[in-house]
Design a protein around this motif. Structure first.
Motif, PDB file in Angstrom:
ATOM      1  N   HIS A 299      11.096  13.197 -28.148  1.00  0.00           N
ATOM      2  CA  HIS A 299      10.017  12.353 -28.655  1.00  0.00           C
ATOM      3  C   HIS A 299       9.536  11.997 -27.387  1.00  0.00           C
ATOM      4  O   HIS A 299       8.044  11.762 -26.982  1.00  0.00           O
ATOM      5  N   LEU A 300      10.301  11.263 -26.724  1.00  0.00           N
ATOM      6  CA  LEU A 300      10.292  10.160 -25.175  1.00  0.00           C
ATOM      7  C   LEU A 300       9.911  11.415 -23.726  1.00  0.00           C
ATOM      8  O   LEU A 300       8.960  11.027 -22.813  1.00  0.00           O
ATOM      9  N   ILE A 301      10.177  12.466 -24.116  1.00  0.00           N
ATOM     10  CA  ILE A 301      10.562  13.377 -22.955  1.00  0.00           C
ATOM     11  C   ILE A 301       9.202  14.437 -23.152  1.00  0.00           C
ATOM     12  O   ILE A 301       8.366  15.283 -23.771  1.00  0.00           O
ATOM     13  N   PRO A 302       8.210  13.677 -21.434  1.00  0.00           N
ATOM     14  CA  PRO A 302       6.875  14.344 -21.937  1.00  0.00           C
ATOM     15  C   PRO A 302       7.267  15.866 -21.488  1.00  0.00           C
ATOM     16  O   PRO A 302       8.052  17.096 -21.023  1.00  0.00           O
ATOM     17  N   ALA A 303       6.005  16.940 -21.436  1.00  0.00           N
ATOM     18  CA  ALA A 303       5.802  18.236 -21.384  1.00  0.00           C
ATOM     19  C   ALA A 303       6.524  19.410 -20.446  1.00  0.00           C
ATOM     20  O   ALA A 303       7.272  19.734 -20.528  1.00  0.00           O
ATOM     21  N   PRO A 304       6.105  18.371 -18.995  1.00  0.00           N
ATOM     22  CA  PRO A 304       6.355  18.887 -17.700  1.00  0.00           C
ATOM     23  C   PRO A 304       7.732  18.855 -17.567  1.00  0.00           C
ATOM     24  O   PRO A 304       8.465  19.391 -16.899  1.00  0.00           O
TER      25      PRO A 304
END
Length: 1122
Positions: A621-626
């Motif tokens: 959940h902490l990883i951004p989409a890019p």
């Protein structure tokens, strides 16, 4: 031109004797009521044939007169004087036609007649009427020649031979009326052209002969150019006329060429002779004109040389006067040694300018001598000027020598006075410093007397001689002020001498007295102060030399070991030196192993603390989409690098702990495996772009917090790049301390191979920054070389060589040399947000290497060479930063061209459509390598790495290396070629250089204008600023005023000159000089304190300099310190 006017001109002008030309009466001639068949009678009379022409009565008198007048003017004068034979064919006509023809001929025939032959009508009635009426009307014809009526062709043949008659009259002669008219028209047109050409040449020759020579250089140059252009136009007209005559001659000779047995008739022979005569006259005219033009051109060129000589003479004369006036100002002798030295320095400095003027004067005089030797028409004007400037030059030179001798003599006297004055002052100080109380004793008086005697011994070198000698020796430099100064010093010297004499007398008396006991009195403090030997500095020096109480004994004790050390054997000294080198080698090896272990631990930390966490569901959940599913983009092949170092390389390095001088073998054995860094570096821009997009996300912050790292992930992603550059520094250090060891060659080979890998990575990083190339770069073959150059382009258009866009300033281009093509790109930069500018390369042009040629030396500059194609229709003049760089490029291009030539030859020999290169197979068996056996060498390959047959990465020790196939980018350690002076010099892996994928990479490289590019579309030029910089590339000076710098030198930009040059101070060598601004950008990079990796030999343990903030960390390869 007199010969022209006297010979060929008169003959050509006679062409006006013919009032009519075929072109004027072509319609009348084409009616063919009369023609010259070319036949001749027995006595050479020309034959004019009047063929059957039913409409003969309709011919007007003007037409009849014009045709007969023209026909009678064609044969030569010798033939016409004999008279014409007329053959009148009226066999199909009536008597009235015969009568009308004879009456017209009798009334208006313009030439001489010898015989008239008439073929009378063949019908019975008309033949009978002709016989009867001809006898009755014979007197009406009023002809002075016989008119013979013939009944048949057979009778005609009894008067004229059949070979001289046309086929219509039963003869064998071939005749084409249209061809005859065509030849006559062409001959007369050619004759008219020859006449006009001769007249034009005559007029132009008269104009040249009457031209007055100008008195100015520009006017003379313009006149010479104008006359030359006119002459060229005349020559073109002559060539046109000669060409037309040659073609006409070929047309007349055509029957003979077609049929060698063909016999020309008399008219054809006369036409041939006429054309040949005209061509001969034209050739003679051309020769006469050429001779005249050579004389005229020589005179104009000599006039131009004279005007240049006179102009230079006036300039040199003015400079000599200026120099003479300036030398006259150096008349002072100075008031002190420093003043005299200053005047002499000024004169010495000005002497350089004087020598320049004198050299120019002598050069001009030699130029005048050459003009005289070449028989110049103005010899009487040049000779006096040469003699005059030589005399003035000699006077100036003599005056300069006299001024220098004068000043040197004055300086000599000044220094004599200075020495004498100092000697007197020291003597007075000596007298004042002698303690009076000590001189009262016998011993004290003796000691003081010895001091005086010792001091007086130096009088010969310091004191002045008698005044008369000085006046005599230095009479030339002595003015009143100088005399007063000499007398003052001499008087002072005399006074001191008297004081010394008095003291000596007193001391001698005291020394001669019988001394009696006296009570000791404490010496006055002033006495110690005056004594040089009692000064605090002197006592401190004594205490420093001998700090113990018993100074004498202790000093002797201290000197004892020194003498013992000097007596040691040379063998012991060498052993000690070898031991020191061994200690240094162990120190370097320890640093290599310690940093290698730390590097492996850092890689493990990154892979576990960041890469593995990207697969942790709790962190998702902490990883951004890019960033999702982009682990391979962010970390590249870091896991592969980690496993290689942990499982293989570190363990093998540890085997060389006790023999560090052999560690080069380990690098050579694993050189192929070390190429995995190329893949990592290729991915680095994408990784950097992804990091910039997501650097502030919570995922990275959480991971950094867990790891308790002070630096962000970007600093650790830079570790592999720093490590591969660190190896070459450690190898250099190890090689420096292992020169005499068995492993020195291996260390050198390992260092060369590591530098090859660095260069290959650096080249490829430049390569991926190219934008605008529509093809596939991989199809161009291997990248061999890349670098920045100044480029001029020249193209041939038609017969004139025109510079592209009239370019006087060079274009700054970055060249990429592939095996199959040479790419010209323009370096551009873009501004990042708070980061350094990232370069990209806009594709401009490419050359196919199969169509390329080179010229190694161009324009007289040892840094320039030419690249050309299409038979030099396109020429690119390339200027390298240094002569060494140029030599490297020329050699590499030559190898590419040689390889292509050999491939073509091999293909032609094998007659095969495809060219296949096969290298010797690589031995599959691996040889074990022990660090303790210096005689063994092997190169073990990773089993997963298969060397391709054409790959130059195959180590030369494992398999034979193909001749001539090495390249600077190859990691082959046997290849010893000059490598790129700035490995990893590619500046551009920062937060504004690249985006996520390949398509965004090119979009992200839209950049500002190149400050060094001189393209026409650029108006803004980046200005250099004064400050300190680190040199990135070696640079050799091209002139005496320029400054040479080496890679790694620290330089300071002091000031900018008016001619695009910067005054630069090399802080590393304390030298100063000028360097062109265009070269400075290439030499020092784009930011202050930039540093090349290859010049960081001393920084063996440097760390990446970063800020405490993650956002401030950047990856500029030219600034990395391993």
């Amino acid at each position: 031109m007199s010969r022209l006017s006297q010979t060929s001109q008169d003959e050509i002008m006679q062409l006006d004797s013919s009032p009519l030309r075929a072109a004027d009466i072509t319609p009348d001639l084409k009616r063919q009521f009369a023609f010259l068949s070319g036949g001749r009678g027995d006595n050479g009379s020309p034959i004019i044939v009047f063929p059957e022409f039913p409409a003969f009565g309709e011919i007007t008198d003007r037409e009849f007169h014009n045709v007969l007048t023209y026909l009678t003017s064609v044969p030569s004068l010798s033939s016409t004087d004999v008279g014409f034979i007329l053959v009148i064919d009226r066999r199909q006509d009536r008597w009235a036609a015969v009568k009308g023809t004879l009456l017209r001929i009798a009334g208006s025939f313009p030439g001489n007649l010898q015989l008239v032959l008439v073929l009378r009508p063949t019908t019975l009635l008309q033949r009978t009427l002709s016989d009867i009426l001809f006898k009755f009307n014979k007197d009406e014809f009023k002809m002075k020649v016989p008119v013979i009526m013939l009944s048949s062709i057979t009778e005609l043949h009894s008067y004229i031979d059949r070979t001289q008659l046309t086929q219509e009259l039963g003869g064998t002669q071939e005749y084409c009326h249209e061809k005859w008219i065509s030849h006559r028209t062409a001959i007369e047109g050619f004759a008219l052209m020859v006449k006009k050409t001769a007249q034009t040449l005559q007029s132009f020759g008269t104009e040249l002969a009457e031209t007055e020579l100008p008195n100015e250089i520009q006017a003379t140059t313009i006149l010479l150019s104008t006359h030359t252009n006119k002459k060229d136009k005349m020559k073109e007209d002559l060539l046109v006329a000669l060409g037309q005559g040659s073609r006409l001659l070929e047309s007349i000779n055509e029957p003979v060429v077609r049929d060698p047995d063909h016999n020309m008739n008399q008219d054809e022979l006369e036409n041939l002779a006429t054309v040949q005569r005209l061509l001969s006259q034209l050739d003679e005219t051309e020769r006469a004109f050429d001779e005249f033009w050579v004389r005229h051109q020589t005179k104009l060129e000599q006039c131009l040389q004279l005007r240049h000589f006179e102009h230079n003479y006036r300039e040199v004369r003015a400079l000599l006067e200026q120099v003479s006036e300036k030398l006259a100002t150096f008349s002072e002798v100075g008031i002190s040694p420093a003043h005299a030295d200053h005047i002499f320095c000024e004169l010495t400095t000005y002497e350089e300018k004087v020598c320049e003027v004198l050299n120019r004067t002598l050069s001009l005089a030699r130029e005048g001598d050459e003009l005289i030797q070449n028989s110049h028409y103005a010899e009487d004007s040049i000779q006096p000027k040469c003699s005059e400037i030589r005399a003035i030059s000699e006077n100036v030179s003599s005056n300069l020598r006299a001024k220098k001798d004068h000043l040197l003599k004055a300086m000599e006297l000044h220094h004599c006075l200075e020495r004498a004055s100092k000697w007197v002052d020291d003597g007075i100080y000596l007298l004042a410093s002698q303690p009076v109380d000590k001189c009262q004793s016998h011993e004290g008086a003796e000691l003081a007397l010895q001091e005086l005697e010792s001091y007086l011994d130096s009088a010969a070198q310091n004191q002045l001689t008698d005044l008369n000698t000085i006046w005599r020796e230095y009479e030339a430099v002595l003015n009143q002020q100088f005399r007063d100064q000499v007398e003052k010093v001499f008087q002072k010297q005399t006074s001191m001498q008297e004081m010394f004499d008095k003291r000596r007398v007193s001391l001698k008396k005291l020394a001669a007295k019988q001394t009696r006991p006296v009570q000791p009195v404490a010496p006055r403090p002033e006495a110690f102060i005056k004594s040089p030997l009692s000064s605090p500095a002197h006592r401190a020096q004594q205490e420093k030399n001998c700090p113990e109480t018993d100074s004498g004994n202790n000093c002797e004790k201290e000197n004892g070991p020194l003498h013992n050390g000097d007596s040691n054997s040379r063998h012991a000294s060498l052993s000690e030196e070898e031991e020191n080198l061994a200690v240094l080698r162990r120190h370097v090896m320890n640093e290599l192993l310690e940093t290698e272990r730390a590097y492996v631990e850092e890689l493990l930390c990154v892979l576990q603390g960041y890469a593995s966490e990207m697969d942790n569901p709790a962190m998702l959940h902490l990883i951004p989409a890019p960033l999702q599913n982009k682990k391979e983009v962010l970390f590249g092949n870091m896991p592969e690098i980690y496993h290689f170092h942990r499982r293989t390389f570190l363990r093998e390095l540890e085997q060389y702990t006790d023999c560090p001088e052999l560690v080069g073998r380990c690098f050579l054995q694993r050189m192929t495996d070390l190429q995995i860094y190329e893949k990592y570096c290729h991915n680095k821009p994408r990784s950097e772009s992804l990091w910039r997009q997501c650097s502030d996300c919570a995922f990275f912050q959480e991971c950094q917090k867990k790891l308790e790292h002070k630096l962000g992930l970007d600093s650790y992603l830079l570790k592999p790049v720093q490590r591969i550059t660190k190896y070459q520094l450690l190898l250099k250090e190890m090689l420096k301390y292992s020169k005499s060891c068995d492993g020195a060659d291996d260390l050198q080979e390992a260092l060369t191979s590591i530098l090859g890998i660095l260069k290959a990575v650096n080249d490829s990083m430049h390569l991926i920054a190219i934008t605008g190339y529509e093809g596939n770069l991989s199809e161009l073959g291997k990248l061999l070389m890349q670098g920045s150059f100044s480029v001029w382009t020249e193209h041939k258009k038609g017969h004139a060589k025109v510079k592209d866009l009239a370019r006087f300033k060079p274009m700054q281009r970055h060249l990429f040399l592939h095996e199959k093509a040479l790419l010209f790109c323009k370096r551009r930069e873009e501004n990042g947000e708070g980061y350094e500018k990232a370069p990209s390369y806009s594709f401009k042009h490419s050359l196919n290497m199969s169509a390329v040629g080179i010229t190694e030396n161009a324009k007289g500059d040892n840094k320039k060479f030419e690249i050309w194609c299409n038979s030099r229709e396109e020429v690119y003049i390339v200027q390298a930063p240094t002569a060494e760089v140029k030599t490297t490029w020329v050699n590499e291009i030559r190898k590419v061209l040689t390889t292509q030539l050999e491939a073509c030859r091999e293909a032609s020999q094998q007659r095969a459509p495809d060219i296949v290169f096969q290298f010797p197979p690589v031995p599959s068996g691996a040889v074990s390598l022990s660090p303790f056996k210096s005689g063994q060498k092997s190169f073990k390959r990773g089993e997963e790495k298969k060397a391709e047959p054409c790959s130059p990465d195959v180590n030369s020790s494992s398999s034979p290396k193909p001749t001539g196939k090495g390249s600077p980018t190859s990691p082959d350690h046997k290849t010893k070629r000059q490598s790129d002076p700035t490995p990893f010099g590619f500046k551009g892996w920062n937060k504004a250089s690249l985006s996520l994928d390949a398509s965004e990479e090119h979009d992200g490289y839209s950049s500002a204008e190149d400050p060094l590019n001189s393209d026409p579309e650029e108006d803004n030029t980046k200005k250099l600023c004064a400050g300190k910089y680190t040199v990135m590339v070696d640079y050799e000076k091209g002139s005496v005023q320029e400054l040479s710098v080496k890679s790694g030198d620290m330089v300071q930009l002091v000031k900018e000159g008016d001619d695009g040059q910067w005054f630069v101070r090399n802080l590393s060598t304390s030298k100063e000089g000028w360097i062109a601004a265009a070269n400075l950008i290439t030499l020092i990079g784009k930011s202050k304190s930039c540093q090349s990796l290859t010049s960081s030999e001393g920084s063996g343990s440097g760390n990446l300099s970063t800020s405490s903030s993650c956002s401030e960390t950047y990856t500029s390869f030219s600034d990395i310190k391993p």
